[in-house]
Design a protein around this motif. Structure first.
Motif, short mmCIF file in Angstrom:
data_model
loop_
_atom_site.label_atom_id
_atom_site.label_comp_id
_atom_site.label_asym_id
_atom_site.label_seq_id
_atom_site.Cartn_x
_atom_site.Cartn_y
_atom_site.Cartn_z
N ALA A 50 3.66 4.92 9.74
CA ALA A 50 4.78 5.76 9.79
C ALA A 50 4.21 7.39 9.10
O ALA A 50 4.06 8.09 9.46
CB ALA A 50 6.64 5.27 9.23
N SER A 51 3.59 7.23 8.37
CA SER A 51 2.54 8.57 7.53
C SER A 51 1.75 8.57 8.77
O SER A 51 1.98 10.01 8.72
CB SER A 51 2.25 8.36 6.64
OG SER A 51 3.15 8.21 5.51
N ALA A 52 1.17 8.11 8.94
CA ALA A 52 -0.04 8.67 10.37
C ALA A 52 0.82 9.24 11.04
O ALA A 52 0.62 10.00 11.52
CB ALA A 52 -0.85 7.99 10.15
N ARG A 53 1.41 8.83 11.59
CA ARG A 53 2.50 9.41 13.17
C ARG A 53 3.00 10.56 12.53
O ARG A 53 3.29 11.56 13.32
CB ARG A 53 3.66 7.87 13.50
CG ARG A 53 2.70 6.97 14.13
CD ARG A 53 4.02 6.58 14.50
NE ARG A 53 3.50 4.89 15.22
CZ ARG A 53 3.50 4.44 16.17
NH1 ARG A 53 2.60 5.31 16.62
NH2 ARG A 53 2.97 2.96 16.23
N ALA A 54 3.92 10.62 11.36
CA ALA A 54 4.21 11.80 11.27
C ALA A 54 3.06 12.56 10.98
O ALA A 54 3.19 14.48 11.08
CB ALA A 54 4.74 11.49 9.28
N ALA A 57 1.74 13.87 13.96
CA ALA A 57 2.92 14.50 14.92
C ALA A 57 2.99 16.05 14.26
O ALA A 57 3.36 17.57 15.42
CB ALA A 57 4.49 13.82 14.62
N ALA A 58 2.52 16.27 13.14
CA ALA A 58 2.84 17.56 12.19
C ALA A 58 1.41 18.41 12.85
O ALA A 58 1.92 19.94 12.89
CB ALA A 58 2.79 17.59 11.28
N VAL A 59 0.61 18.32 13.75
CA VAL A 59 -0.66 18.54 12.80
C VAL A 59 -1.36 19.05 14.59
O VAL A 59 -1.97 19.14 14.81
CB VAL A 59 -1.75 18.40 12.69
CG1 VAL A 59 -1.65 18.90 11.44
CG2 VAL A 59 -2.50 16.73 12.48
N ALA A 60 -0.21 18.33 15.63
CA ALA A 60 -0.86 18.28 17.14
C ALA A 60 -0.83 19.40 17.72
O ALA A 60 -0.21 20.43 17.61
CB ALA A 60 0.83 17.32 17.87
N ALA A 65 -5.26 13.42 20.59
CA ALA A 65 -5.39 12.05 21.67
C ALA A 65 -3.34 11.24 20.85
O ALA A 65 -3.43 11.55 20.01
CB ALA A 65 -5.82 11.00 22.15
N ARG A 66 -2.88 10.23 21.94
CA ARG A 66 -2.14 10.08 21.23
C ARG A 66 -2.46 8.78 20.56
O ARG A 66 -3.95 8.01 21.04
CB ARG A 66 -0.97 9.46 22.68
CG ARG A 66 0.37 8.49 21.77
CD ARG A 66 0.49 7.41 23.00
NE ARG A 66 2.15 6.82 22.30
CZ ARG A 66 3.16 7.02 23.23
NH1 ARG A 66 3.10 7.11 25.22
NH2 ARG A 66 4.26 6.30 22.78
N LEU A 67 -1.88 8.69 18.67
CA LEU A 67 -2.67 6.87 18.70
C LEU A 67 -2.58 6.51 18.87
O LEU A 67 -1.50 5.61 20.02
CB LEU A 67 -1.75 6.93 17.05
CG LEU A 67 -2.17 6.24 15.78
CD1 LEU A 67 -3.23 6.10 16.01
CD2 LEU A 67 -0.85 6.15 14.98
N VAL A 68 -3.46 5.55 19.22
CA VAL A 68 -4.16 4.19 19.15
C VAL A 68 -3.55 3.12 17.84
O VAL A 68 -3.95 3.16 17.42
CB VAL A 68 -5.24 4.03 19.79
CG1 VAL A 68 -5.80 2.79 20.29
CG2 VAL A 68 -5.61 4.22 21.49
N VAL A 69 -3.14 2.09 18.22
CA VAL A 69 -2.93 0.97 17.20
C VAL A 69 -3.43 -0.71 17.61
O VAL A 69 -2.95 -0.91 18.61
CB VAL A 69 -1.11 0.90 16.70
CG1 VAL A 69 -1.18 0.07 15.43
CG2 VAL A 69 -0.59 2.33 16.85
N LEU A 70 -4.01 -0.46 16.88
CA LEU A 70 -4.61 -2.09 17.56
C LEU A 70 -4.34 -2.84 16.35
O LEU A 70 -4.23 -2.70 14.63
CB LEU A 70 -6.38 -2.04 17.77
CG LEU A 70 -7.06 -0.76 18.96
CD1 LEU A 70 -8.67 -0.80 18.39
CD2 LEU A 70 -6.58 -1.44 19.67
N ASP A 71 -4.97 -3.99 16.76
CA ASP A 71 -4.04 -5.48 15.91
C ASP A 71 -5.23 -6.20 15.34
O ASP A 71 -5.99 -6.44 16.10
CB ASP A 71 -2.99 -6.67 16.24
CG ASP A 71 -1.83 -5.10 15.80
OD1 ASP A 71 -1.07 -5.10 14.95
OD2 ASP A 71 -0.93 -5.85 17.12
N GLU A 72 -5.72 -6.20 14.24
CA GLU A 72 -6.77 -6.91 13.18
C GLU A 72 -6.07 -7.68 12.10
O GLU A 72 -6.22 -7.82 11.11
CB GLU A 72 -7.68 -6.18 13.21
CG GLU A 72 -8.95 -6.95 12.25
CD GLU A 72 -10.02 -7.76 13.61
OE1 GLU A 72 -9.95 -9.09 13.31
OE2 GLU A 72 -10.26 -7.64 14.82
N PRO A 73 -5.26 -9.32 12.86
CA PRO A 73 -4.64 -9.91 10.95
C PRO A 73 -5.75 -10.38 9.95
O PRO A 73 -6.77 -10.97 10.59
CB PRO A 73 -3.94 -10.98 12.34
CG PRO A 73 -3.92 -10.67 13.63
CD PRO A 73 -4.96 -9.80 13.30
#
Length: 225
Positions: A50-54, A57-60, A65-73
């Motif tokens: 959530a902090s990364a997204r915020a 958005a603030a420095v856009a 580019a839009r954030l890509v989220v990948l999963d590596e459990p």
């Protein structure tokens, strides 16, 4: 495989100060910057993401580019561990070695490098510091990893670490004009805030003090120094 995209630089981003500053400053050098977040299932990641997204958005601005989220459990590998659901989160008094997560840099870098390779992104940047004491943060490690990944994938993005000779205070000074209060560095968040008591909160506070930059971070516990 696609041809190399030399215009884009991918940034392996967490919610922390170094990768956030790196992502913002890379826009001064590349027409397009692609942030990548790897979700491993660790206890702080909901707040961190959530902090990364915020922050993004603030420095856009054009080129980000839009954030890509990948999963590596990794919870099934670590088992009962302070980073997943174990009770003994390293406190402010613990040494850096107490927060070492075995293999994490390897997993994060390989996953994001593979994503870049399949999309022709020729550069992957990481915010690791020169003061990082861990074996998977050395020049030799990343040089060997780039070579191995390149052989495995018949080509690899270049692994670039612009902050490899810097300390946290140096990066904070570089990012002093950015909304650093939106970044996140805590391993035991309390109601979405930095706990103020863990190893990483202590490191963050020390970084701002050493940089002589005001710390606008909201901590659940006040500074007791």
């Amino acid at each position: 495989m696609r041809e190399d995209d030399t215009r884009t630089a991918a940034v392996l981003i967490s919610g922390g100060i170094e990768s956030a500053v790196l992502c913002a400053t890379m826009l001064d050098e590349h027409p397009r910057v692609q942030p990548i977040y790897i979700r491993c299932g660790l206890r702080w990641e909901e707040v961190e993401l959530a902090s990364a997204r915020a922050f993004l958005a603030a420095v856009a601005r054009p080129g980000l580019a839009r954030l890509v989220v990948l999963d590596e459990p990794i919870r099934d590998v670590y088992g009962p561990h302070w980073s997943t659901d174990g009770p003994e989160v390293p406190g402010a008094e613990t040494p850096d070695e107490a927060v070492y997560l075995p293999g994490r840099n390897l997993l994060l870098t390989v996953k994001s490098a593979l994503w870049c390779r399949l999309r022709g992104v020729a550069t992957l940047t990481l915010g690791s510091l020169g003061s990082n004491p861990f074996p998977d943060s050395t020049d030799e490690f990343f040089r060997d990893l780039e070579s191995v990944v390149g052989r495995a994938l018949s080509g690899s993005p270049r692994l670039i670490r612009p902050f490899a000779r810097l300390h946290k205070a140096d990066v904070i000074r570089r990012g002093a004009g950015l909304p650093l209060h939106l970044t996140f560095s805590c391993i035991r968040p309390v109601a979405g805030l930095h706990c103020g008591l863990c190893n990483k909160c202590a490191e963050r506070r020390d970084g701002f003090r050493d940089a002589e930059v005001p710390d606008r971070t909201r901590y659940a516990e006040p500074d007791r120094a």
